[in-house]
Design an enzyme around this catalytic site. Sequence first.
Site, mmCIF file in Angstrom:
data_model
loop_
_atom_site.group_PDB
_atom_site.id
_atom_site.type_symbol
_atom_site.label_atom_id
_atom_site.label_comp_id
_atom_site.label_asym_id
_atom_site.label_seq_id
_atom_site.Cartn_x
_atom_site.Cartn_y
_atom_site.Cartn_z
ATOM 1 N N SER A 225 0.844 -1.194 0.000
ATOM 2 C CA SER A 225 0.000 0.000 0.000
ATOM 3 C C SER A 225 0.876 1.238 0.000
ATOM 4 O O SER A 225 2.028 1.211 0.450
ATOM 5 C CB SER A 225 -0.898 0.023 1.240
ATOM 6 O OG SER A 225 -0.139 0.307 2.405
ATOM 7 N N ASP A 226 0.333 2.347 -0.509
ATOM 8 C CA ASP A 226 0.966 3.630 -0.246
ATOM 9 C C ASP A 226 0.805 3.914 1.244
ATOM 10 O O ASP A 226 -0.015 3.292 1.932
ATOM 11 C CB ASP A 226 0.329 4.723 -1.102
ATOM 12 C CG ASP A 226 1.255 5.916 -1.319
ATOM 13 O OD1 ASP A 226 2.209 6.079 -0.530
ATOM 14 O OD2 ASP A 226 1.031 6.676 -2.271
ATOM 15 N N TRP A 227 1.576 4.859 1.748
ATOM 16 C CA TRP A 227 1.607 5.116 3.191
ATOM 17 C C TRP A 227 0.238 5.611 3.670
ATOM 18 O O TRP A 227 -0.257 6.628 3.227
ATOM 19 C CB TRP A 227 2.714 6.113 3.495
ATOM 20 C CG TRP A 227 4.043 5.468 3.790
ATOM 21 C CD1 TRP A 227 4.871 5.765 4.840
ATOM 22 C CD2 TRP A 227 4.719 4.430 3.060
ATOM 23 N NE1 TRP A 227 6.000 4.965 4.796
ATOM 24 C CE2 TRP A 227 5.934 4.137 3.721
ATOM 25 C CE3 TRP A 227 4.411 3.711 1.909
ATOM 26 C CZ2 TRP A 227 6.834 3.165 3.279
ATOM 27 C CZ3 TRP A 227 5.303 2.738 1.451
ATOM 28 C CH2 TRP A 227 6.486 2.477 2.136
ATOM 29 N N GLY A 229 -2.483 4.146 2.948
ATOM 30 C CA GLY A 229 -3.402 4.007 1.831
ATOM 31 C C GLY A 229 -4.243 2.742 1.847
ATOM 32 O O GLY A 229 -4.956 2.474 0.876
#
Length: 537
Positions: A225-227, A229
């Site tokens: 995941s993005d941070w 996200g």
Amino acid sequence: MSRSAAEIDAILDQLTLEELAGLLGGSDVWHTTGVERLGIPEMRVTDGPAGARGTSFTGIASVNVPCGTALAASFDTALVEQIGHLLGIETRSKGARVLLAPTINLHRTPVGGRNFECMSEDPHLTSRIAVAYVKGVQAEGVAACAKHFVGNDTEFERMTVDSQIPEATLRELYLAPFEAVVKEAGALALMTAYNRLNGPYCADSKELITDILRDEWGFDGIVMSDWFGLHSTVEGIQSGLDLEMPGPPQQRGAKLVQAVEAGQLSIEELRPAAHRMLSLLDRLGAWDDGGPSIETTRDEPADRVLLRTAAAASMTLLSNRDNVLPLQTDALGKVAVIGPNANPGQIMGGGSAFVNAVHWSSPLKALKDRVGDSLNFAHGCLTHRTLPAPDRSLMGPITFDMYADGIASYIAGAKPTHTESGRGLKVMWMMAPAPTVPLDTFGCLAATTFTPNVTGAWSFGATSVGNLRILINGEEVLNNADAPAGHSYFGIGKAERIGTIELEEGKTYDLHVEYDIAGSGMFAAFNIGALAPCKAT
């Protein structure tokens, strides 16, 4: 030592439910979670598109590479592959094995906040440059994590926006660069986007991660995941997302254990993601390294030549009327340089695309070094959103004195808990600044000197997560304690506050920044800007 799939399965059999779930979330901002009793180490990841920064925004210096758009503008895949090799070596120098780059979204709007990280509006050009980039990085034993998968082409409401993209457009434009780096470059990692795609969040999309990426394209690496996200516990596992970042996990960890114990998920549903995490450790050699090494700065003459070549290759000369270029410096009369980006210069963006550059020079300084006194500069219009960074040549060494109990300890005369040097006044701490300095309670004094090169009313500005004062020779220039939050740093930071003070050219002043996190969020940060009186020189 290479481990077979059966050997990795045998190790997974020895894990407790808590350990198995732990592999699927970060241990902190930049590390995966290990299992010490079985010899499974943590693995470090690092930003990003501007160079391999390492674990600290305030730490040691890194090589700054041309932005993604500049690399694509060269149309030179062999050159970009060399840049990829350099980035792979740089990543290893930071003790990391995953580089959170390249950014291969498309320039779909001219006001895209991260367009400079991306390569092009054209999916074919983006694909060719991205494939070369990933091949170069991964040849150095580093996983290139292509991002943001997919449709992340605007920063406006990026955490909630639903990108409604028809199938043909999705395939022919948005997905094309990701398909290329998977099929042609063997990308070992992908990062999901913050946005929704035709309904589900990208991190929750089984159609995107499992059906297209894994089953159709044959991707066998990890998807993270993005941070901050990931928005689900059960759906994220069922979609095929392997790793939630950062740690401690918000949706996994204890929540994942509870979901299994409640019968919402089975242990067997966790195993494929855990297997892929261990497989990546093994493929990169990170398992046998025993954990991340110390971070170091590289500064090689050959690297500087390569970076200069890449920057020059990004420029296209459309016309050279009367062969005026290259300029013959010995025959020049007067040279006018006009515009705000000449001084101090904008060599990179921010956030993921920010490093403490090993070398830095403004266009104005570089030109002055070549043509001398024949150069005249006018700032022209003001285009900054927040005040630009202070000119480093006007500043002395910077010292950060940390106080575990907040800046009040400094004001009361206490000795600092920890002291370190810095390279600038744009800083972010996403982990505790030191073992003795808790992230959620600390304050710091950033102290340096400032010697203005212009007499007049100087403006100083600040954005921050928490409270901040700027003092010059003991005089308060600004105090943002009452500034509204929600305007910077992912929506938890304060709006810029600006103060002015009369300064005299050539006189050295003490510049102090008193900062206190004041329990404001999950990380600490501030950014100081300075603007001289706008006069022609």
